[in-house]
Design a protein around this motif. Structure first.
Motif, PDB file in Angstrom:
ATOM      1  N   PHE A 135       0.807  -1.191  -0.132  1.00 58.01           N
ATOM      2  CA  PHE A 135      -0.012  -0.218  -0.099  1.00 58.01           C
ATOM      3  C   PHE A 135       0.684   1.098   0.024  1.00 58.01           C
ATOM      4  CE2 PHE A 135      -3.516  -2.536   2.223  1.00 58.01           C
ATOM      5  CZ  PHE A 135      -4.326  -2.710   0.932  1.00 58.01           C
ATOM      6  N   TRP A 136       1.890   1.384   0.706  1.00 57.99           N
ATOM      7  CA  TRP A 136       2.913   2.417   0.823  1.00 57.99           C
ATOM      8  C   TRP A 136       3.391   2.787  -0.446  1.00 57.99           C
ATOM      9  CZ3 TRP A 136       4.292   5.817   4.673  1.00 57.99           C
ATOM     10  CH2 TRP A 136       5.391   6.629   4.569  1.00 57.99           C
ATOM     11  N   GLU A 137       3.830   1.853  -0.974  1.00 58.09           N
ATOM     12  CA  GLU A 137       4.572   2.018  -2.648  1.00 58.09           C
ATOM     13  C   GLU A 137       3.464   2.369  -3.606  1.00 58.09           C
ATOM     14  OE1 GLU A 137       7.573   1.417  -3.537  1.00 58.09           O
ATOM     15  OE2 GLU A 137       8.171   1.326  -1.596  1.00 58.09           O
ATOM     16  N   SER A 138       2.289   1.965  -3.217  1.00 60.99           N
ATOM     17  CA  SER A 138       1.209   2.401  -4.190  1.00 60.99           C
ATOM     18  C   SER A 138       0.864   3.936  -3.737  1.00 60.99           C
ATOM     19  CB  SER A 138       0.117   1.504  -4.124  1.00 60.99           C
ATOM     20  OG  SER A 138       0.538   0.380  -4.895  1.00 60.99           O
ATOM     21  N   ALA A 144      -2.327   1.553   4.134  1.00 59.29           N
ATOM     22  CA  ALA A 144      -1.167   1.246   4.699  1.00 59.29           C
ATOM     23  C   ALA A 144      -0.931   1.366   6.352  1.00 59.29           C
ATOM     24  CB  ALA A 144       0.352   2.014   4.222  1.00 59.29           C
ATOM     25  N   TYR A 145      -1.572   2.398   6.731  1.00 59.36           N
ATOM     26  CA  TYR A 145      -1.749   2.803   8.150  1.00 59.36           C
ATOM     27  C   TYR A 145      -2.598   1.685   8.586  1.00 59.36           C
ATOM     28  CZ  TYR A 145      -3.893   4.670  12.187  1.00 59.36           C
ATOM     29  OH  TYR A 145      -4.167   4.621  13.499  1.00 59.36           O
ATOM     30  N   GLU A 146      -3.630   1.200   7.954  1.00 62.06           N
ATOM     31  CA  GLU A 146      -4.806   0.038   8.584  1.00 62.06           C
ATOM     32  C   GLU A 146      -3.746  -1.398   8.514  1.00 62.06           C
ATOM     33  OE1 GLU A 146      -9.114  -2.057   7.371  1.00 62.06           O
ATOM     34  OE2 GLU A 146      -8.121  -0.349   6.317  1.00 62.06           O
ATOM     35  N   ALA A 147      -3.035  -1.404   7.498  1.00 58.75           N
ATOM     36  CA  ALA A 147      -2.390  -2.739   7.521  1.00 58.75           C
ATOM     37  C   ALA A 147      -1.403  -2.901   8.684  1.00 58.75           C
ATOM     38  CB  ALA A 147      -1.604  -3.148   6.226  1.00 58.75           C
ATOM     39  N   PHE A 148      -0.616  -1.552   8.670  1.00 56.58           N
ATOM     40  CA  PHE A 148       0.464  -1.712   9.973  1.00 56.58           C
ATOM     41  C   PHE A 148      -0.230  -1.799  11.288  1.00 56.58           C
ATOM     42  CE2 PHE A 148       3.198   0.694   6.900  1.00 56.58           C
ATOM     43  CZ  PHE A 148       3.852  -0.541   6.410  1.00 56.58           C
ATOM     44  N   THR A 149      -1.280  -1.219  11.322  1.00 58.18           N
ATOM     45  CA  THR A 149      -2.206  -1.410  12.564  1.00 58.18           C
ATOM     46  C   THR A 149      -2.646  -2.654  13.056  1.00 58.18           C
ATOM     47  OG1 THR A 149      -3.074   1.026  12.401  1.00 58.18           O
ATOM     48  CG2 THR A 149      -4.264  -0.238  13.966  1.00 58.18           C
ATOM     49  N   ALA A 183       2.475   6.592   7.779  1.00 62.79           N
ATOM     50  CA  ALA A 183       1.384   6.418   6.686  1.00 62.79           C
ATOM     51  C   ALA A 183       0.351   7.317   7.096  1.00 62.79           C
ATOM     52  CB  ALA A 183       1.197   5.027   6.836  1.00 62.79           C
ATOM     53  N   ALA A 184      -0.021   7.481   8.350  1.00 61.98           N
ATOM     54  CA  ALA A 184      -1.220   8.170   8.899  1.00 61.98           C
ATOM     55  C   ALA A 184      -0.792   9.854   8.252  1.00 61.98           C
ATOM     56  CB  ALA A 184      -1.325   8.049  10.346  1.00 61.98           C
ATOM     57  N   TRP A 185       0.415  10.018   8.576  1.00 61.01           N
ATOM     58  CA  TRP A 185       0.650  11.641   8.335  1.00 61.01           C
ATOM     59  C   TRP A 185       0.608  11.767   6.712  1.00 61.01           C
ATOM     60  CZ3 TRP A 185       6.281  13.936   8.529  1.00 61.01           C
ATOM     61  CH2 TRP A 185       6.173  15.241   8.227  1.00 61.01           C
ATOM     62  N   GLN A 186       1.128  10.738   6.081  1.00 58.84           N
ATOM     63  CA  GLN A 186       0.795  11.077   4.514  1.00 58.84           C
ATOM     64  C   GLN A 186      -0.586  11.074   4.186  1.00 58.84           C
ATOM     65  OE1 GLN A 186       3.465  11.644   2.114  1.00 58.84           O
ATOM     66  NE2 GLN A 186       4.630  12.024   4.138  1.00 58.84           N
ATOM     67  N   GLU A 188      -2.977  12.275   5.747  1.00 54.87           N
ATOM     68  CA  GLU A 188      -3.414  13.433   6.482  1.00 54.87           C
ATOM     69  C   GLU A 188      -4.581  12.867   7.571  1.00 54.87           C
ATOM     70  OE1 GLU A 188      -5.181  15.858   3.300  1.00 54.87           O
ATOM     71  OE2 GLU A 188      -2.988  16.526   2.564  1.00 54.87           O
ATOM     72  N   MET A 189      -4.114  11.962   7.847  1.00 56.55           N
ATOM     73  CA  MET A 189      -4.937  11.441   9.116  1.00 56.55           C
ATOM     74  C   MET A 189      -4.063  11.777  10.376  1.00 56.55           C
ATOM     75  SD  MET A 189      -5.530   7.482   7.443  1.00 56.55           S
ATOM     76  CE  MET A 189      -6.032   6.819   9.101  1.00 56.55           C
ATOM     77  N   LEU A 190      -4.227  13.418  10.860  1.00 52.24           N
ATOM     78  CA  LEU A 190      -3.305  13.838  11.757  1.00 52.24           C
ATOM     79  C   LEU A 190      -3.619  13.246  13.065  1.00 52.24           C
ATOM     80  CD1 LEU A 190      -2.964  17.384  10.524  1.00 52.24           C
ATOM     81  CD2 LEU A 190      -1.494  15.635  10.038  1.00 52.24           C
ATOM     82  N   PRO A 191      -4.749  13.186  13.592  1.00 47.81           N
ATOM     83  CA  PRO A 191      -5.020  12.410  14.844  1.00 47.81           C
ATOM     84  C   PRO A 191      -4.432  11.204  15.069  1.00 47.81           C
ATOM     85  CG  PRO A 191      -7.046  13.736  14.090  1.00 47.81           C
ATOM     86  CD  PRO A 191      -6.265  13.762  13.023  1.00 47.81           C
ATOM     87  N   GLN A 192      -4.768  10.282  14.056  1.00 53.41           N
ATOM     88  CA  GLN A 192      -4.135   8.839  14.049  1.00 53.41           C
ATOM     89  C   GLN A 192      -2.612   9.000  13.991  1.00 53.41           C
ATOM     90  OE1 GLN A 192      -6.527  10.010  11.956  1.00 53.41           O
ATOM     91  NE2 GLN A 192      -8.199   8.543  11.931  1.00 53.41           N
ATOM     92  N   ALA A 193      -1.994  10.066  13.378  1.00 57.38           N
ATOM     93  CA  ALA A 193      -0.439   9.896  13.184  1.00 57.38           C
ATOM     94  C   ALA A 193      -0.168  10.653  14.580  1.00 57.38           C
ATOM     95  CB  ALA A 193      -0.155  11.123  12.132  1.00 57.38           C
ATOM     96  N   ALA A 194      -0.583  11.354  15.203  1.00 56.04           N
ATOM     97  CA  ALA A 194      -0.211  12.047  16.634  1.00 56.04           C
ATOM     98  C   ALA A 194      -0.284  10.805  17.579  1.00 56.04           C
ATOM     99  CB  ALA A 194      -1.196  13.160  17.053  1.00 56.04           C
ATOM    100  N   GLU A 195      -1.351  10.002  17.491  1.00 51.07           N
ATOM    101  CA  GLU A 195      -1.388   8.723  18.333  1.00 51.07           C
ATOM    102  C   GLU A 195      -0.440   7.831  18.251  1.00 51.07           C
ATOM    103  OE1 GLU A 195      -2.381   4.769  19.379  1.00 51.07           O
ATOM    104  OE2 GLU A 195      -2.593   5.400  17.485  1.00 51.07           O
TER     105      GLU A 195
END
Length: 398
Positions: A135-138, A144-149, A183-186, A188-195
């Protein structure tokens, strides 16, 4: 009779969808089957049945395995489709697990499908890492965030019991947490990135860039508490090895008007590294906030003397020279014209010419420094320098 007919209709929907899932050899076909079974997710007769969700869940895992097998023999397979099938299998599997676990009146847990569900999820645990990478490569950063989670969550899920994979080594878990945050930052899921960065920085990740990225997320969120906390953690871990960490911490103290803390930190930093221009730049900002313009100007001057190739050092010192000129100009407002002209030429004009050098240097070092251009525009207007005024206006797009 009507109720029985409705129930039969819903069961028929599930059965018909099950056939579609069995024949789904592509993710598009799988999605078509999902659409067919979706009414059963909200119908009272089927929404609480584990099989309603395990049919698409199991089919998602099967489709992933089939696509993986094709990939291993060299066939052209979409890694994104594989990842989506895996995520769907997991998500529907968890819903099925919720419905399958029933406690009877005697407190006994009854399950029918849980063993199969858990086996499928845990058996595919490592595949979520590969899916996240695909997902990251694409550039599908949300997925990607979901899969890593999911990859991080599976070993820690107590519902999987002894079938759960072994806990990840701390270094591995931290590395994946870092990727999850990015992945969350990229995406633009800022709350998830911060968490995610909260989790990562709490355990003390060793990569300094992680602390830069975390601060950037907090900055974008305008989250002053996180900006301070991330800066403090970074400074505690790395000390003055990266002056930016101390600078951010000082800026947070200034923002909170905790001037004594900021002063103590900067004095200690300057004492240990007196040739670091970054510290003097921060000292100048602090003194400006305290309305001590003379000390601020001296600090900026020292900063630019120590590091003349820093755009901000040049910009801030040039700006202070402009402010000095403005103050002198206001003080001379009531002078007779001939006295003012002489005072302007001998005392005030040289200050503007000095400011020009630093502001032009700031823009030369960093073309994003449009503040420098705005100051220069006003200066060249006052100096009646039409050629440079036109040049600066063109640079500003005016």
């Amino acid at each position: 009779m009507l109720a029985a007919s409705s129930m039969t209709a819903q069961v028929a929907v599930v059965k018909e969808a099950e056939k579609e899932f069995k024949n789904a050899s592509t993710y598009a076909a799988y999605q078509k089957a999902i659409k067919a079974i979706t009414p059963a997710f909200s119908n009272p007769e089927t929404e609480k049945e584990a099989n309603t969700y395990w049919i698409p869940g199991k089919a998602g895992f099967k489709l992933y395995d089939d696509l993986f097998a094709k990939k291993t023999i060299g066939q052209d397979v979409s890694l994104v489709d594989m990842g989506n099938a895996l995520l769907d299998g997991y998500n529907y599997g968890l819903k099925a697990l919720d419905c399958d676990t029933v406690v009877d009146a005697k407190g006994k847990v009854k399950t029918k499908l849980s063993k199969d569900i858990v086996s499928q999820i845990t058996g595919h645990a490592n595949d979520f890492l590969n899916a996240g990478a695909a997902f990251w490569e694409s550039r599908e950063f949300g997925k990607a965030y979901e899969a890593f989670t999911d990859y991080l969550a599976i070993p820690a899920n107590p519902r999987f019991g002894k079938n759960a994979p072994a806990a990840l080594p701390d270094s591995t878990a931290s590395s994946i947490e870092y990727n999850r945050a990015l992945a969350a930052w990229q995406a633009e899921m800022l709350p998830q990135a911060a968490e995610s960065f909260d989790q990562l920085l709490t355990v003390g990740y060793d990569e300094p860039a992680a602390y830069d990225y975390a601060y950037s997320v907090a900055y974008q969120m305008n989250d002053e508490e996180r900006k301070l906390r991330y800066s403090q953690i970074a400074f505690d871990k790395f000390g003055t090895s990266n002056p930016a960490f101390l600078q951010r911490l000082v800026n947070s103290y200034i923002e909170r008007k905790e001037y004594n803390k900021a002063t103590d930190m900067l004095n200690n930093a300057i004492a240990s590294d007196p040739n670091n221009g970054t510290y003097y730049l921060s000292l100048g900002v602090l003194k400006e906030q305290q309305n001590d313009t003379i000390a601020a100007k001296n600090a900026y001057k020292k900063a630019v003397e120590l590091d003349s190739e820093n755009a901000y050092n040049n910009l801030y010192y040039g700006r202070m020279l402009v402010q000095e000129y403005d103050a002198l100009d206001q003080a001379a407002a009531n002078m007779p014209q001939n006295e003012y002209n002489k005072y302007n030429y001998e005392t005030m004009r040289p200050i503007l010419l000095e400011a020009v050098k630093y502001l032009e240097k700031a823009y030369q070092l960093d073309s994003e420094q449009t503040d420098a251009l705005r100051y220069l525009k006003n200066i060249y207007y006052v100096l009646n320098d039409g050629e440079n005024l036109l040049r600066v206006e063109n640079l500003l797009g005016q």
